[in-house]
Design a protein around this motif. Structure first.
Motif, PDB file in Angstrom:
ATOM      1  N   GLU A  69       0.841  -1.252  -0.046  1.00  0.00           N
ATOM      2  CA  GLU A  69      -0.022  -0.005  -0.021  1.00  0.00           C
ATOM      3  C   GLU A  69       0.821   1.265  -0.141  1.00  0.00           C
ATOM      4  N   PHE A  70       0.584   2.240  -0.789  1.00  0.00           N
ATOM      5  CA  PHE A  70       1.116   3.551  -0.835  1.00  0.00           C
ATOM      6  C   PHE A  70       0.060   4.619  -0.576  1.00  0.00           C
ATOM      7  N   ARG A  71       0.431   5.776   0.377  1.00  0.00           N
ATOM      8  CA  ARG A  71      -0.598   6.670   0.687  1.00  0.00           C
ATOM      9  C   ARG A  71      -0.644   7.937  -0.078  1.00  0.00           C
ATOM     10  N   GLY A  72       0.306   8.156  -1.124  1.00  0.00           N
ATOM     11  CA  GLY A  72       0.043   9.128  -1.936  1.00  0.00           C
ATOM     12  C   GLY A  72       0.906   9.286  -2.843  1.00  0.00           C
ATOM     13  N   ILE A  73       1.111  10.582  -3.535  1.00  0.00           N
ATOM     14  CA  ILE A  73       2.118  10.744  -4.708  1.00  0.00           C
ATOM     15  C   ILE A  73       3.266  11.817  -4.315  1.00  0.00           C
ATOM     16  N   ARG A  74       4.520  11.539  -4.811  1.00  0.00           N
ATOM     17  CA  ARG A  74       5.381  12.589  -4.191  1.00  0.00           C
ATOM     18  C   ARG A  74       6.556  12.757  -5.701  1.00  0.00           C
ATOM     19  N   PHE A  75       6.434  13.910  -6.053  1.00  0.00           N
ATOM     20  CA  PHE A  75       7.360  14.380  -7.176  1.00  0.00           C
ATOM     21  C   PHE A  75       8.774  14.899  -6.570  1.00  0.00           C
ATOM     22  N   HIS A  76       9.712  14.502  -7.261  1.00  0.00           N
ATOM     23  CA  HIS A  76      11.144  14.996  -7.051  1.00  0.00           C
ATOM     24  C   HIS A  76      11.380  15.730  -8.434  1.00  0.00           C
TER      25      HIS A  76
END
Length: 342
Positions: A69-76
Motif C-alpha cells: 500500500e502507498f498513501r499518496g504521490i511524491r514528485f522530485h
C-alpha cells in the motif's frame, strides 16, 4: 455449436475486465488469448484508489498482502520535492503478473470460459467466434481486431517509450514517487516489503533505464545498489492515442486496442475498468452505440491530466517553475491529485 454471447479476443486486464462485467450481466462469455498466463506487461504497477474501487465493483478482491500500500504521490525534481496524500483510500503497488492472476480467478468465479494458448487469426477462423453475438477486441495497442473491423484509423496520436525493472530492496517510501529529469521521468512504486518497481518513460527510444539512472538521476541511482536487480528490463510504447470510432457492427474495442492515455497518468487499468462497465451494459441492452458515445467521455479526464503532466516534460524552465510553484503551495498539488483520482 454452443451459443456464445460475448467472445473476447485478448486475455489481459482489459479483456478480463470486460469479460467479468459482461458475465455479471448474465451473458455467456469466452476469452481467447494466444499466451499462457500470467501475462506480463511493462507498466508502473501502481493501482490508484479509484482503480481499487472499480475492481471491487467488478467483484475483484485484491488483498493488501498481494502488494504494498502507498498513501499518496511524491514528485522530485529541480532540487525540490512535493507530495500529497490521497483524500480517500490508498493506492496499491502490485506486480502485473499477480494482478493478472487475481483477474483470472475473478473471471473464473464469474463463469467466464477461458481459451489460453488459443491465438485468433481472423473473424472466420473459429466457430464460437462466428456464432458470437458480440466480439470484443482487447488485444492491445497493435490490435489485429481493430484492423479486421476496419477501425484502425487514429484521429490523433503521440508516442513515448517506457522501460521497467524490479529491484530487490526494501521500499524507502510509502508513496509512489515520480522523479523528473530532462526529457524523461522515472516512477518508483513499492510492490512488496522487499521489492520496488522502477519504470522510465521518455521520448527517446534508445534511452534505457541504467543510462538514465547513471546520467540523470544520481540520487535515485544511489538508492539502488549494484546487484539488486530482480528482473530483466522490459520495454513498451506508450502515448495518447484516440480513434475515430471504437465500434463497428457487432465488434467493440476496449483498453489499448481502443486508444490509450500516456502512462504518465497511471490511468490505463482504471480506464479499462470504467470502459468494461459501460461496454457490458451496452451489450446487455443490445446497443453498442451506448458505448461508442461514452468512450471519449471516459477518457476525457485521464487524457486531460496526462496532457497537463506532460507540460513538465516540455523543458527545464517550465519544469523548474512548476515544481517550485507546487512546493511553495502544496495545496495545489493536493487538489490536482484529487482531480486525478476522481
Amino acid at each position: 455449436m454452443s451459443n456464445v454471447d460475448v467472445f473476447v479476443i485478448g486475455g489481459g486486464p482489459a479483456g478480463l475486465a470486460a469479460a467479468i462485467a459482461a458475465s455479471r450481466k448474465g451473458l455467456r462469455v469466452v476469452v481467447a488469448d494466444g499466451e499462457r498466463p500470467p501475462i506480463d506487461k511493462p507498466c508502473g504497477e501502481g493501482l490508484m484508489p479509484d482503480s481499487r474501487l472499480l475492481a471491487a465493483r467488478l467483484g475483484m478482491k485484491i488483498p493488501n498482502s498481494l502488494g504494498y500500500e502507498f498513501r499518496g504521490i511524491r514528485f522530485h525534481g529541480a532540487g525540490r520535492s512535493v507530495e500529497a496524500n490521497f483524500s480517500a483510500g490508498s493506492g496499491l503497488g502490485v506486480r502485473r503478473t499477480a494482478l493478472h492472476g487475481e483477474l483470472i480467478r475473478t473471471a473464473e468465479r464469474a463463469g467466464v470460459e477461458m481459451r489460453w494458448e488459443t491465438p485468433v487469426s481472423g473473424f472466420d477462423r473459429c466457430a464460437e467466434l462466428k456464432s458470437a453475438r458480440w466480439i470484443v477486441g482487447a488485444d492491445g495497442s497493435s490490435s489485429l481486431v481493430r484492423r479486421w473491423a476496419g477501425l484502425d484509423s487514429p484521429a490523433a496520436s503521440s508516442r513515448r517509450y517506457a522501460y521497467r525493472r524490479h529491484f530487490a530492496i526494501a521500499p524507502w517510501t510509502d508513496c509512489m514517487e515520480i522523479y523528473w529529469g530532462p526529457g524523461c521521468q522515472i516512477y518508483v512504486t513499492p510492490v512488496d516489503a522487499r521489492e520496488v518497481c522502477v519504470a522510465l518513460v521518455s521520448r527517446t527510444p534508445d534511452l534505457r533505464l541504467d543510462e538514465a539512472l547513471n546520467r540523470r538521476f544520481p540520487v535515485l541511482r544511489s538508492r539502488l545498489p549494484p546487484g539488486c536487480a530482480a528482473s530483466r528490463e522490459r520495454g513498451a510504447v506508450t502515448g495518447n492515442v484516440s480513434l475515430r470510432a471504437v465500434t463497428r457492427g457487432n465488434v467493440a474495442l476496449i483498453g489499448d486496442a481502443s486508444g490509450s492515455v500516456d502512462a504518465i497518468a497511471g490511468e490505463g487499468i482504471c480506464l479499462s475498468f470504467r470502459q468494461a462497465e459501460v461496454l457490458a451494459s451496452a451489450m446487455a441492452k443490445g446497443d453498442l452505440s451506448i458505448y461508442e458515445r461514452a468512450h471519449p467521455r471516459l477518457a476525457l479526464r485521464p487524457r486531460l491530466m496526462a496532457k497537463t503532466m506532460l507540460q513538465l516534460d516540455r523543458g527545464q524552465l517550465v519544469r523548474e517553475w512548476a515544481l517550485r510553484a507546487l512546493s511553495a503551495s502544496p495545496w495545489i498539488f493536493r487538489k490536482l491529485l484529487e482531480v486525478h483520482v476522481a
